[in-house]
Design an enzyme around this catalytic site. Sequence first.
Site, PDB file in Angstrom:
ATOM      1  CG  ASP A  69      -2.173   0.786   1.140  1.00 36.77           C
ATOM      2  OD1 ASP A  69      -2.555   0.865  -0.075  1.00 36.77           O
ATOM      3  OD2 ASP A  69      -2.441   1.645   1.896  1.00 36.77           O
ATOM      4  CG  PHE A 149       1.740   5.527 -11.333  1.00 39.69           C
ATOM      5  CD1 PHE A 149       2.978   4.913 -11.336  1.00 39.69           C
ATOM      6  CD2 PHE A 149       0.831   5.668 -10.341  1.00 39.69           C
ATOM      7  CE1 PHE A 149       3.318   4.449 -10.167  1.00 39.69           C
ATOM      8  CE2 PHE A 149       1.205   4.779  -9.039  1.00 39.69           C
ATOM      9  CZ  PHE A 149       2.485   4.292  -9.072  1.00 39.69           C
TER      10      PHE A 149
HETATM   11  P1  IMP Z   1      -1.821   1.756  -4.148  1.00 38.81           P
HETATM   12  O1  IMP Z   1      -0.843   1.417  -3.352  1.00 38.81           O
HETATM   13  O2  IMP Z   1      -1.651   0.900  -5.416  1.00 38.81           O
HETATM   14  O3  IMP Z   1      -3.025   1.537  -3.473  1.00 38.81           O
HETATM   15  O4  IMP Z   1      -1.592   3.253  -4.673  1.00 38.81           O
HETATM   16  C1  IMP Z   1      -2.097   4.334  -4.181  1.00 38.81           C
HETATM   17  C2  IMP Z   1      -1.906   5.705  -4.638  1.00 38.81           C
HETATM   18  O5  IMP Z   1      -0.893   6.394  -4.511  1.00 38.81           O
HETATM   19  C3  IMP Z   1      -1.712   5.615  -6.265  1.00 38.81           C
HETATM   20  O6  IMP Z   1      -2.922   5.381  -7.016  1.00 38.81           O
HETATM   21  C4  IMP Z   1      -0.975   6.923  -6.543  1.00 38.81           C
HETATM   22  O7  IMP Z   1      -2.015   8.032  -6.508  1.00 38.81           O
HETATM   23  C5  IMP Z   1      -0.223   7.186  -5.248  1.00 38.81           C
HETATM   24  N1  IMP Z   1       1.227   6.574  -5.456  1.00 38.81           N
HETATM   25  C6  IMP Z   1       1.601   5.445  -5.021  1.00 38.81           C
HETATM   26  N2  IMP Z   1       3.045   5.361  -5.304  1.00 38.81           N
HETATM   27  C7  IMP Z   1       3.245   6.290  -6.202  1.00 38.81           C
HETATM   28  C8  IMP Z   1       4.387   6.592  -7.255  1.00 38.81           C
HETATM   29  O8  IMP Z   1       5.205   5.780  -7.119  1.00 38.81           O
HETATM   30  N3  IMP Z   1       4.088   7.472  -7.969  1.00 38.81           N
HETATM   31  C9  IMP Z   1       3.180   8.352  -8.008  1.00 38.81           C
HETATM   32  N4  IMP Z   1       1.997   8.138  -7.270  1.00 38.81           N
HETATM   33  C10 IMP Z   1       2.012   7.303  -6.428  1.00 38.81           C
END
Ligand code: IMP
Length: 193
Positions: A69, A149
């Site tokens: 996460d 992203f």
């Molecule tokens: P998850 O960990 O896949 O739930 O991602 C959570 C959210 O955090 C993503 O949709 C991005 O908006 C943001 N995020 C997490 N890691 C990155 C990164 O490496 N670059 C940019 N945004 C990030």
Amino acid sequence: MKLIIASNNNGKVREYRDILTPLGFEVLSQSEAGIRLDVEETGTTFEANAYLKAKAIHDIARCCVLSDDSGLEVEALGGEPGIFSARYKGLATEHERRLAVLEGLRGQADRRARFVCCVCFLEERGEKHLFTGIWNGTVAEREEGVNGFGYDPIFVAEDADGHTTASLPIPFKETHSHRAKAVRMLTDWLGSG
Ligand code: IMP
């Protein structure tokens, strides 16, 4: 040994497969393991949410499970978007969410921020191991760059020479990011076991 990645994101599964297969794991996605599940992230920390996702899969499959996460914490916004990074203010697109952060910081001198990634690894018998990687930086004045992203176009890491993460060569992020750090902690631990 069998290891399920607790994610429905194919890109994420592929990255973890590339890293963990050479360490002796038979890496499966949730769907390859026949598990259809979308776990609600009801925790209040990255660690809690990573554990929730991994535990839900482990309860079904009783094998090794990995989940993660991550998100962006902005100091002057009291740590927001934080665990709500993927759904900040209920906005539909990544662009809108980035603009919301920029708007929240308008006229703000303190632009400190950090990306956080928590990786949760559950052993076959359910024992939990958490690895948290942090990438410190600041929020840019405006969007810049097309790589990556999420918040990459507005995040300037402290070791990135003033460039946003989205305008850096992709290999730089792959070795310096919060996610890279957490995964390195995991592989160091796996390698030392
Ligand atoms: P998850 O960990 O896949 O739930 O991602 C959570 C959210 O955090 C993503 O949709 C991005 O908006 C943001 N995020 C997490 N890691 C990155 C990164 O490496 N670059 C940019 N945004 C990030």
